[in-house]
Write an enzyme that holds these catalytic residues in place. Sequence first.
Site, PDB file in Angstrom:
ATOM      1  N   HIS B  78       0.843  -1.206   0.000  1.00 45.98           N
ATOM      2  CA  HIS B  78       0.000   0.000   0.000  1.00 45.98           C
ATOM      3  C   HIS B  78       0.873   1.249   0.000  1.00 45.98           C
ATOM      4  N   ASP B 107       8.331  22.333 -25.302  1.00 50.32           N
ATOM      5  CA  ASP B 107       8.144  20.977 -24.785  1.00 50.32           C
ATOM      6  C   ASP B 107       9.150  20.784 -23.668  1.00 50.32           C
ATOM      7  N   TRP B 143       7.169  -0.460   4.406  1.00 48.37           N
ATOM      8  CA  TRP B 143       7.743   0.234   3.241  1.00 48.37           C
ATOM      9  C   TRP B 143       9.162   0.707   3.539  1.00 48.37           C
ATOM     10  N   SER B 170      13.662   5.896 -13.171  1.00 44.77           N
ATOM     11  CA  SER B 170      12.608   6.729 -13.746  1.00 44.77           C
ATOM     12  C   SER B 170      12.575   8.111 -13.098  1.00 44.77           C
ATOM     13  N   SER B 171      12.640   8.144 -11.773  1.00 41.39           N
ATOM     14  CA  SER B 171      12.552   9.430 -11.074  1.00 41.39           C
ATOM     15  C   SER B 171      13.740  10.323 -11.390  1.00 41.39           C
ATOM     16  N   HIS B 254      13.622  11.033   4.454  1.00 47.14           N
ATOM     17  CA  HIS B 254      13.060  12.304   4.856  1.00 47.14           C
ATOM     18  C   HIS B 254      12.973  13.305   3.703  1.00 47.14           C
ATOM     19  N   GLU B 256      12.535  12.535   0.836  1.00 48.26           N
ATOM     20  CA  GLU B 256      11.441  11.977   0.047  1.00 48.26           C
ATOM     21  C   GLU B 256      10.087  12.539   0.480  1.00 48.26           C
ATOM     22  N   TYR B 258       9.471  15.365   1.590  1.00 46.88           N
ATOM     23  CA  TYR B 258       9.309  16.722   1.052  1.00 46.88           C
ATOM     24  C   TYR B 258       9.163  16.703  -0.452  1.00 46.88           C
ATOM     25  N   SER B 269       0.007  27.398  -4.132  1.00 41.67           N
ATOM     26  CA  SER B 269       0.403  28.788  -4.369  1.00 41.67           C
ATOM     27  C   SER B 269      -0.079  29.303  -5.721  1.00 41.67           C
ATOM     28  N   HIS B 303      15.222  11.762  12.917  1.00 37.90           N
ATOM     29  CA  HIS B 303      14.032  11.875  13.772  1.00 37.90           C
ATOM     30  C   HIS B 303      13.099  10.679  13.590  1.00 37.90           C
ATOM     31  N   HIS B 304      13.364   9.860  12.574  1.00 39.83           N
ATOM     32  CA  HIS B 304      12.596   8.618  12.427  1.00 39.83           C
ATOM     33  C   HIS B 304      13.193   7.502  13.278  1.00 39.83           C
ATOM     34  N   THR B 329       8.114  26.435   6.965  1.00 38.83           N
ATOM     35  CA  THR B 329       6.792  25.940   6.596  1.00 38.83           C
ATOM     36  C   THR B 329       5.723  26.897   7.091  1.00 38.83           C
ATOM     37  N   LYS B 332       5.229  29.745   4.808  1.00 36.44           N
ATOM     38  CA  LYS B 332       4.360  29.427   3.669  1.00 36.44           C
ATOM     39  C   LYS B 332       2.893  29.525   4.062  1.00 36.44           C
ATOM     40  N   ARG B 451       1.479   0.641  15.385  1.00 35.66           N
ATOM     41  CA  ARG B 451       1.129   0.516  13.980  1.00 35.66           C
ATOM     42  C   ARG B 451       1.539  -0.858  13.457  1.00 35.66           C
TER      43      ARG B 451
HETATM   44  C1  HEA Z   1       0.699   9.057  -0.356  1.00 32.78           C
HETATM   45  C2  HEA Z   1       0.657   8.086   0.409  1.00 32.78           C
HETATM   46  C3  HEA Z   1      -0.533   7.443   1.048  1.00 32.78           C
HETATM   47  C4  HEA Z   1      -1.876   7.535   0.762  1.00 32.78           C
HETATM   48  C5  HEA Z   1      -2.542   8.356  -0.305  1.00 32.78           C
HETATM   49  C6  HEA Z   1      -2.545   6.690   1.708  1.00 32.78           C
HETATM   50  C7  HEA Z   1      -3.920   6.513   1.755  1.00 32.78           C
HETATM   51  C8  HEA Z   1      -4.604   5.753   2.694  1.00 32.78           C
HETATM   52  N1  HEA Z   1      -4.024   5.019   3.707  1.00 32.78           N
HETATM   53 FE1  HEA Z   1      -2.014   4.776   4.012  1.00 32.78          FE
HETATM   54  N2  HEA Z   1      -0.029   4.560   4.356  1.00 32.78           N
HETATM   55  C9  HEA Z   1       0.973   5.247   3.727  1.00 32.78           C
HETATM   56  C10 HEA Z   1       0.831   6.177   2.704  1.00 32.78           C
HETATM   57  C11 HEA Z   1      -0.403   6.537   2.150  1.00 32.78           C
HETATM   58  N3  HEA Z   1      -1.634   6.090   2.539  1.00 32.78           N
HETATM   59  C12 HEA Z   1       2.257   4.875   4.277  1.00 32.78           C
HETATM   60  C13 HEA Z   1       3.621   5.429   3.864  1.00 32.78           C
HETATM   61  C14 HEA Z   1       1.992   3.930   5.269  1.00 32.78           C
HETATM   62  C15 HEA Z   1       3.000   3.221   6.172  1.00 32.78           C
HETATM   63  C16 HEA Z   1       3.260   1.843   5.682  1.00 32.78           C
HETATM   64  C17 HEA Z   1       4.137   1.071   6.589  1.00 32.78           C
HETATM   65  O1  HEA Z   1       3.860   1.022   7.795  1.00 32.78           O
HETATM   66  O2  HEA Z   1       5.120   0.507   6.093  1.00 32.78           O
HETATM   67  C18 HEA Z   1       0.541   3.769   5.307  1.00 32.78           C
HETATM   68  C19 HEA Z   1      -0.124   2.937   6.201  1.00 32.78           C
HETATM   69  C20 HEA Z   1      -1.501   2.931   6.379  1.00 32.78           C
HETATM   70  C21 HEA Z   1      -2.156   2.340   7.488  1.00 32.78           C
HETATM   71  C22 HEA Z   1      -1.481   1.675   8.663  1.00 32.78           C
HETATM   72  C23 HEA Z   1      -1.272   0.245   8.384  1.00 32.78           C
HETATM   73  C24 HEA Z   1      -0.503  -0.424   9.457  1.00 32.78           C
HETATM   74  O3  HEA Z   1       0.220   0.232  10.217  1.00 32.78           O
HETATM   75  O4  HEA Z   1      -0.643  -1.660   9.523  1.00 32.78           O
HETATM   76  C25 HEA Z   1      -3.517   2.519   7.311  1.00 32.78           C
HETATM   77  C26 HEA Z   1      -4.561   2.065   8.231  1.00 32.78           C
HETATM   78  O5  HEA Z   1      -5.572   2.597   8.316  1.00 32.78           O
HETATM   79  C27 HEA Z   1      -3.675   3.248   6.079  1.00 32.78           C
HETATM   80  C28 HEA Z   1      -4.891   3.646   5.538  1.00 32.78           C
HETATM   81  C29 HEA Z   1      -5.024   4.449   4.413  1.00 32.78           C
HETATM   82  C30 HEA Z   1      -6.311   4.800   3.838  1.00 32.78           C
HETATM   83  C31 HEA Z   1      -7.640   4.344   4.329  1.00 32.78           C
HETATM   84  C32 HEA Z   1      -6.028   5.622   2.754  1.00 32.78           C
HETATM   85  C33 HEA Z   1      -7.048   6.264   1.842  1.00 32.78           C
HETATM   86  O6  HEA Z   1      -6.761   7.612   1.702  1.00 32.78           O
HETATM   87  C34 HEA Z   1      -7.094   5.587   0.503  1.00 32.78           C
HETATM   88  C35 HEA Z   1      -8.277   6.094  -0.296  1.00 32.78           C
HETATM   89  C36 HEA Z   1      -8.361   5.569  -1.690  1.00 32.78           C
HETATM   90  C37 HEA Z   1      -9.108   4.525  -2.072  1.00 32.78           C
HETATM   91  C38 HEA Z   1      -9.857   3.731  -1.094  1.00 32.78           C
HETATM   92  C39 HEA Z   1      -9.113   4.063  -3.489  1.00 32.78           C
HETATM   93  C40 HEA Z   1     -10.410   4.171  -4.188  1.00 32.78           C
HETATM   94  C41 HEA Z   1     -11.417   3.090  -4.005  1.00 32.78           C
HETATM   95  C42 HEA Z   1     -11.413   1.853  -4.556  1.00 32.78           C
HETATM   96  C43 HEA Z   1     -10.261   1.216  -5.219  1.00 32.78           C
HETATM   97  C44 HEA Z   1     -12.604   1.005  -4.542  1.00 32.78           C
HETATM   98  C45 HEA Z   1     -12.778   0.205  -3.340  1.00 32.78           C
HETATM   99  C46 HEA Z   1     -13.516   0.987  -2.358  1.00 32.78           C
HETATM  100  C47 HEA Z   1     -14.266   0.491  -1.357  1.00 32.78           C
HETATM  101  C48 HEA Z   1     -14.447  -0.966  -1.158  1.00 32.78           C
HETATM  102  C49 HEA Z   1     -14.943   1.405  -0.390  1.00 32.78           C
HETATM  103  N4  HEA Z   1      -2.433   3.487   5.541  1.00 32.78           N
HETATM  104  C1  HEA Z   2       4.328  14.841   2.866  1.00 32.07           C
HETATM  105  C2  HEA Z   2       4.919  14.220   3.759  1.00 32.07           C
HETATM  106  C3  HEA Z   2       5.375  14.724   5.090  1.00 32.07           C
HETATM  107  C4  HEA Z   2       5.568  16.007   5.563  1.00 32.07           C
HETATM  108  C5  HEA Z   2       5.376  17.296   4.839  1.00 32.07           C
HETATM  109  C6  HEA Z   2       6.016  15.856   6.918  1.00 32.07           C
HETATM  110  C7  HEA Z   2       6.327  16.940   7.732  1.00 32.07           C
HETATM  111  C8  HEA Z   2       6.903  16.833   8.984  1.00 32.07           C
HETATM  112  N1  HEA Z   2       7.145  15.673   9.672  1.00 32.07           N
HETATM  113 FE1  HEA Z   2       6.665  13.812   9.050  1.00 32.07          FE
HETATM  114  N2  HEA Z   2       6.434  11.929   8.337  1.00 32.07           N
HETATM  115  C9  HEA Z   2       5.979  11.584   7.090  1.00 32.07           C
HETATM  116  C10 HEA Z   2       5.616  12.447   6.081  1.00 32.07           C
HETATM  117  C11 HEA Z   2       5.701  13.825   6.171  1.00 32.07           C
HETATM  118  N3  HEA Z   2       6.082  14.535   7.270  1.00 32.07           N
HETATM  119  C12 HEA Z   2       5.917  10.156   6.945  1.00 32.07           C
HETATM  120  C13 HEA Z   2       5.465   9.386   5.721  1.00 32.07           C
HETATM  121  C14 HEA Z   2       6.342   9.638   8.168  1.00 32.07           C
HETATM  122  C15 HEA Z   2       6.392   8.184   8.618  1.00 32.07           C
HETATM  123  C16 HEA Z   2       7.337   7.313   7.914  1.00 32.07           C
HETATM  124  C17 HEA Z   2       7.235   5.915   8.445  1.00 32.07           C
HETATM  125  O1  HEA Z   2       7.749   5.664   9.549  1.00 32.07           O
HETATM  126  O2  HEA Z   2       6.616   5.062   7.776  1.00 32.07           O
HETATM  127  C18 HEA Z   2       6.675  10.782   9.007  1.00 32.07           C
HETATM  128  C19 HEA Z   2       7.184  10.666  10.296  1.00 32.07           C
HETATM  129  C20 HEA Z   2       7.667  11.735  11.025  1.00 32.07           C
HETATM  130  C21 HEA Z   2       8.449  11.583  12.210  1.00 32.07           C
HETATM  131  C22 HEA Z   2       8.893  10.267  12.846  1.00 32.07           C
HETATM  132  C23 HEA Z   2       7.876   9.772  13.775  1.00 32.07           C
HETATM  133  C24 HEA Z   2       8.191   8.430  14.291  1.00 32.07           C
HETATM  134  O3  HEA Z   2       8.266   7.479  13.513  1.00 32.07           O
HETATM  135  O4  HEA Z   2       8.352   8.337  15.510  1.00 32.07           O
HETATM  136  C25 HEA Z   2       8.727  12.853  12.657  1.00 32.07           C
HETATM  137  C26 HEA Z   2       9.521  13.176  13.866  1.00 32.07           C
HETATM  138  O5  HEA Z   2      10.072  14.166  14.018  1.00 32.07           O
HETATM  139  C27 HEA Z   2       8.124  13.770  11.718  1.00 32.07           C
HETATM  140  C28 HEA Z   2       8.197  15.155  11.806  1.00 32.07           C
HETATM  141  C29 HEA Z   2       7.739  16.034  10.823  1.00 32.07           C
HETATM  142  C30 HEA Z   2       7.874  17.469  10.921  1.00 32.07           C
HETATM  143  C31 HEA Z   2       8.458  18.245  12.056  1.00 32.07           C
HETATM  144  C32 HEA Z   2       7.358  17.964   9.749  1.00 32.07           C
HETATM  145  C33 HEA Z   2       7.307  19.430   9.371  1.00 32.07           C
HETATM  146  O6  HEA Z   2       7.724  19.615   8.045  1.00 32.07           O
HETATM  147  C34 HEA Z   2       5.950  20.019   9.544  1.00 32.07           C
HETATM  148  C35 HEA Z   2       6.001  21.518   9.500  1.00 32.07           C
HETATM  149  C36 HEA Z   2       4.653  22.162   9.500  1.00 32.07           C
HETATM  150  C37 HEA Z   2       4.050  22.797  10.528  1.00 32.07           C
HETATM  151  C38 HEA Z   2       4.694  22.852  11.879  1.00 32.07           C
HETATM  152  C39 HEA Z   2       2.709  23.416  10.383  1.00 32.07           C
HETATM  153  C40 HEA Z   2       2.678  24.820   9.832  1.00 32.07           C
HETATM  154  C41 HEA Z   2       3.476  25.784  10.589  1.00 32.07           C
HETATM  155  C42 HEA Z   2       2.962  26.864  11.249  1.00 32.07           C
HETATM  156  C43 HEA Z   2       1.545  27.211  11.203  1.00 32.07           C
HETATM  157  C44 HEA Z   2       3.963  27.752  11.894  1.00 32.07           C
HETATM  158  C45 HEA Z   2       3.916  27.835  13.370  1.00 32.07           C
HETATM  159  C46 HEA Z   2       4.102  26.536  14.032  1.00 32.07           C
HETATM  160  C47 HEA Z   2       4.880  26.296  15.095  1.00 32.07           C
HETATM  161  C48 HEA Z   2       5.924  27.201  15.621  1.00 32.07           C
HETATM  162  C49 HEA Z   2       4.671  25.025  15.843  1.00 32.07           C
HETATM  163  N4  HEA Z   2       7.494  13.049  10.734  1.00 32.07           N
HETATM  164 CU   LIG Z   3      10.990  12.782   8.358  1.00 27.68          CU
END
Ligand code: HEA
Ligand code: HEA
Ligand SMILES: [Cu+2]
Lengths: 376, 526, 287
Positions: B78, B107, B143, B170-171, B254, B256, B258, B269, B303-304, B329, B332, B451
Amino acid sequence: MKKLKQLLASGALLTFVSGLTHADYGLNMPVGVTETSRQVYDLHMLILWVCVAIGVVVFGAMVYSMIYHRKSQGAVASQFHESMTAELVWTVIPFIILIVMAIPATKVLIDMHDSSEADMTVKVTGYQWKWRYEYIDEGVDFFSSLDAASNEARQLGSDIDPATVENYLLDVDHPLVIPVGKKVRILLTAADVIHAWWVPDFGWKKDAVPGFINEAWVIVDEPGIYRGQCAELCGRDHGFMPIVVEVKSEEDYAVWLTAQKDTAAAAKLAAIEDLDPRELKMKGKKVYRSTCVACHQKKGEGVPGVFPAIKGSVVATGNIDKHINLVMNGKAGTTMAAYKDQLSDVELAAVITYQRNSLGNKVGDVVQPKEIAALR
Amino acid sequence: MATVIDTHDDHHDHGPASGLMRWVTTTNHKDIGTLYLLFSLIMFMVGGAMAMVIRLELFQPGLQFVDPSFFNQMTTVHALVMIFGAVMPAFVGLANWMLPIMVGGPDMALPRMNNWSFWILPFAFAMLLGTFFMDGGAPAGGWTIYPPLVLQGGDGFPFMIFAIHMMGISSVMGAINVIVTILNMRAPGMTLMKMPLFVWTWFITAYLLIAVMPVLAGAVTMLLTDKFFATTFFNAAGGGDPVLFQHIFWFFGHPEVYILILPAFGIVSQIIPTFARKPLFGYSSMVYATSSIAFLSFIVWAHHMFTVGMPLQGELFFMYATMLIAVPTGVKVFNWISTMWKGSMTFETPMLFAIGFVIMFTIGGFSGLMLAIAPADFQYHDTYFVVAHFHYVLVTGAIYAIMASVYYWIPKWTGHMYSEKMGQWHFWISTVSVNVLFFPQHFLGLAGMPRRIPDYSVQFAEFNMWSSIGGFVFGLSQVFFCYIVYKTIKGGEKATDQVWEGAEGLEWTLSSPPPYHSFTEAPEVK
Amino acid sequence: MSLEHAYYIPHDAKWPIVGSIGLTLLLGGFAAQLNGSSAAGMAMLVGFLVLVYMMFGWFGEVIDESEAGTYTKLEDVSFRMGMAWFIFSEVMFFAVFFGALYYIRIFSLPWLSGEGAGVATQEFLWKGFENVWPSNGPASVGGEYEKMGPWGLPAINTLILLTSGVTVTWAHWGLVANKRKQLIMGLAATVLLGFIFVGLQALEYSHGYNELNLTLGSGVYGSTFYMLTGFHGFHVTVGAIMLTVMLYRSMKGHFTPENHFAFEAAAWYWHFVDVVWLGLFIFVYWL
Ligand code: HEA
Ligand code: HEA
Ligand SMILES: [Cu+2]
Ligand code: CUA
């Protein structure tokens, strides 16, 4: 004051899911039973409130704008698009807020790192999927895995309602027992893959990494039973390796410790005697059902491609020495672990005998505990 | 003075080849953009279907539907599909469609390579998804593919590794193309500081991609050799360290995240000024903020890994650095709000999604900030609190921005208006359900639910049920979205060139849909 | 106003899809091979051949276009930037393996041997393990082995690569000054040196495997040594092949003093490979 803050906190959270909530399950982080956990809780509440406050301001401004600056209200767009002052303000203020958060966070972190001057040490080893607790200098050493009732109920299609199982998935056969008020140093490692040891009430979790030892410590203030779970994905049954810690008064702990030492001694003696093949098989079934079944399955059919079948397996029906060797020493690079440290001589002899003479196999030979003991 | 040279002047002067081969051999940025976007939509459905399996199993305590190892496969694939198959290709598709037009070029700079960037993806994902049918099933180690666990995988393991290599190739090619296009294909007068923000954010994203995709490739290569060629990078017995993998992975991982959000910042924007009928507030500080975020993203990776047992100084450094990201952030977010302030706003679907983005992304950012506090993360880590955090930034962040951009530009792409009424329904159903889906996960995490578990103790039952219900509704509303897109492609009210009253930028000077070669004459840049 | 330059947009690119098929066969075949499938070698071979075919076709097409004068300055700049950023991505790829080497030496070995916070690790898991480099870890994975010293073949190889960096630059000067002979001689020398390097590297590996018992499986030392030098050797081979093609094209008279991007790309690549080697020499062989 603290109570009031807690009350306010859960009150605020409650409003998010208005009306749906009952009091009997948690919405918020537990305050816990250690100094550390209370510090962490306070820190958590502090940053939560800071975020809520910022959110109120930010979203408030947005909502105001959305209400009053819409075209249908006759708003005319002004054209300003820059203001050095404003931008400086909203760079500097968040920065200051961050510093205010960082100071207490740093303090707590430094405290948590100090594992010196411990009163006792327990080495905790994660296995797929159970924990092993070794009391350093006490000679007490045992495994702790999911309790039988939960284990039965959690099988796919078991038809047992989890609600009828007490502490479903959060109970073990042998809990870790520690004394109250003592600084317990915990050494964490793992035998196969990474696990993480986590009891929420203690306020921290830490990874158990194979080949390395991580240190942590805990001083629990109140006797009681505290539950947690493995918190690092460790394979198929990661969801089923709970942690239970029984914190006893010092006297109770001493009693418990003596009892443990006695049973360990008794088990050593038992290994000398030969057992009747029927008894071996019966004991073996128990071991199999608790230790091997997760992979090799109930009827020994395995999971194709991942876990080989025991039924008709070359090893389990072939040369017995190879079979014994495999089970005792495992197979490197696979999930088949070395069981010689995990199981006693009796258990090993029993489970091997069981595999050779049950699950569809009929080899007819038997291995006795003392043969295993000789191989150690 | 037509200045685009066609090789096949004999038949289609300025049109595509016909039939299926048109799509296979095309070098046209709009065709390739369309391919990317459709691929991404399909992958979103595939990844979403897996999420539905996850939510179905978690609907109630007890195991009802799937085996735990299949559940882990679902979680792992997923995430891989959503990140590498849905969000990244969607952004590359948008870049393909819009960048050349926005900078006034004919292009993408390297059109043949552009085609290859896309046409690697279907093969890569066929390989990844093919692992479901192999002995041992799909990868099930999360993942984050941490060793030693991931090394226990079955036959699917090497296929997953190579699929990731292919996605990386590809990327990187896509990113190179973006950089070169931006640096080399701008119309005269289009200085860097005049470029629309979407172009700017993609520019910076492309650098992140080039810098970190090879890092991922190196990491998975070491996994491969550890498993098959006796190396011991991640094995203490030979002097290696499983934690080394985590450092490398998150050095990629990380930045990634962003990569998954910066183009979204760009989209928002573009949209907010259009519907506020007011120029973007603080253009140059937006550019600097984006750059700072990109820079900081390279020094916060651990931080992860707060719980792996780093030395105190390490934990402090990564905590402080991570917290700092809130500052740019925040800039922004404040700039977006200032853009809305005293504007003359209307709330068409793109604007709704953009506003939804700002609010819910900020919520996700707040929880991110909480996670950044190391001692507190010792509690949050690997719980549903983290799951809630990243779905707020990914689903209501990245995905919402993509939805917004589709509604915003689809009239330009197809020449047809989408149905505004359906768009509004889509937004409101999605927004209500997505919060029912992910908000309770904060509580679950705080209350102690780890989780990546297929079953949980009964105290977590109620919130999981809510979350699942929200999930199903949100899923269905995305099926509805597909229908809206389909309808719009098929027909609908004719769109004007300008499409939106307040829209500014070169893309609105072209016809809807634009001609096959976007700017055969360099446009005038004001 | 019109675009100042025409920008060439090719149509109907068929090579990318051929490349994807080739890549998939090659990698899929390799994966199947690793899983022990018997037919996989065939798939790999076919995939490899398809890739070679793709490269001939793709580059051939581009060369034809270039020779036909299709490209102007603008395309040339695109190609240059493309190559430069591609090389940057390669740098990051190597950085990972260097990073792994530093991490192992600075963090993991000291930890395993009980320094600082690692006391308990050594005491309970790896009693007596000492941190000396090179190391094959506390379990002496892969058995006794000897280190690959810097002052034999590696030093010679360093000289060879440095010289080849000079010869390729000399060739470039020849090209710019329109001295064809200098160009061809310089390139030929570079190619020759490149292949000698690869040959010596192979010799060194055979020495390592046969006499030093130093293999990929010799713990982290063997792992980092062979992975770093192996990937580098692979890049040298690729670079040498690229230069061979350039040599061939020079002889055909493809390049002019003004227009010779392909040559420069190959030369950049060669310098990159050169610099990586210096890093290897210092950090893998020497320190
Ligand atoms: C961009 C990234 C992205 C997006 C878009 C989503 C979208 C969603 N994610 Fe995902 N998710 C991750 C990135 C993302 N996730 C990541 C990185 C993890 C961590 C994995 C890991 O632990 O290794 C995670 C893990 C994760 C978990 C935790 C699993 C676990 O820890 O065991 C869950 C549980 O609720 C979850 C739920 C969902 C749901 C409900 C959506 C929904 O937003 C999805 C909505 C879209 C659809 C549903 C598709 C359209 C519908 C159909 C195809 C028809 C079928 C419909 C019905 C039967 C109603 N995700
Ligand atoms: C689009 C993807 C995205 C983005 C933008 C971010 C943004 C941020 N993430 Fe997140 N993060 C993930 C995707 C993302 N993360 C994913 C996928 C994981 C889990 C991976 C995995 O384990 O599977 C993760 C996990 C993750 C962890 C690890 C947690 C753990 O596993 O224990 C941490 C810890 O520091 C963290 C921190 C942050 C912070 C500080 C930001 C900051 O960039 C956020 C900054 C924004 C704001 C703070 C809000 C706006 C600001 C204001 C309004 C200004 C004033 C605010 C203050 C002074 C407070 N993230
Ligand atoms: Cu991070
Ligand atoms: Cu052990 Cu998860």
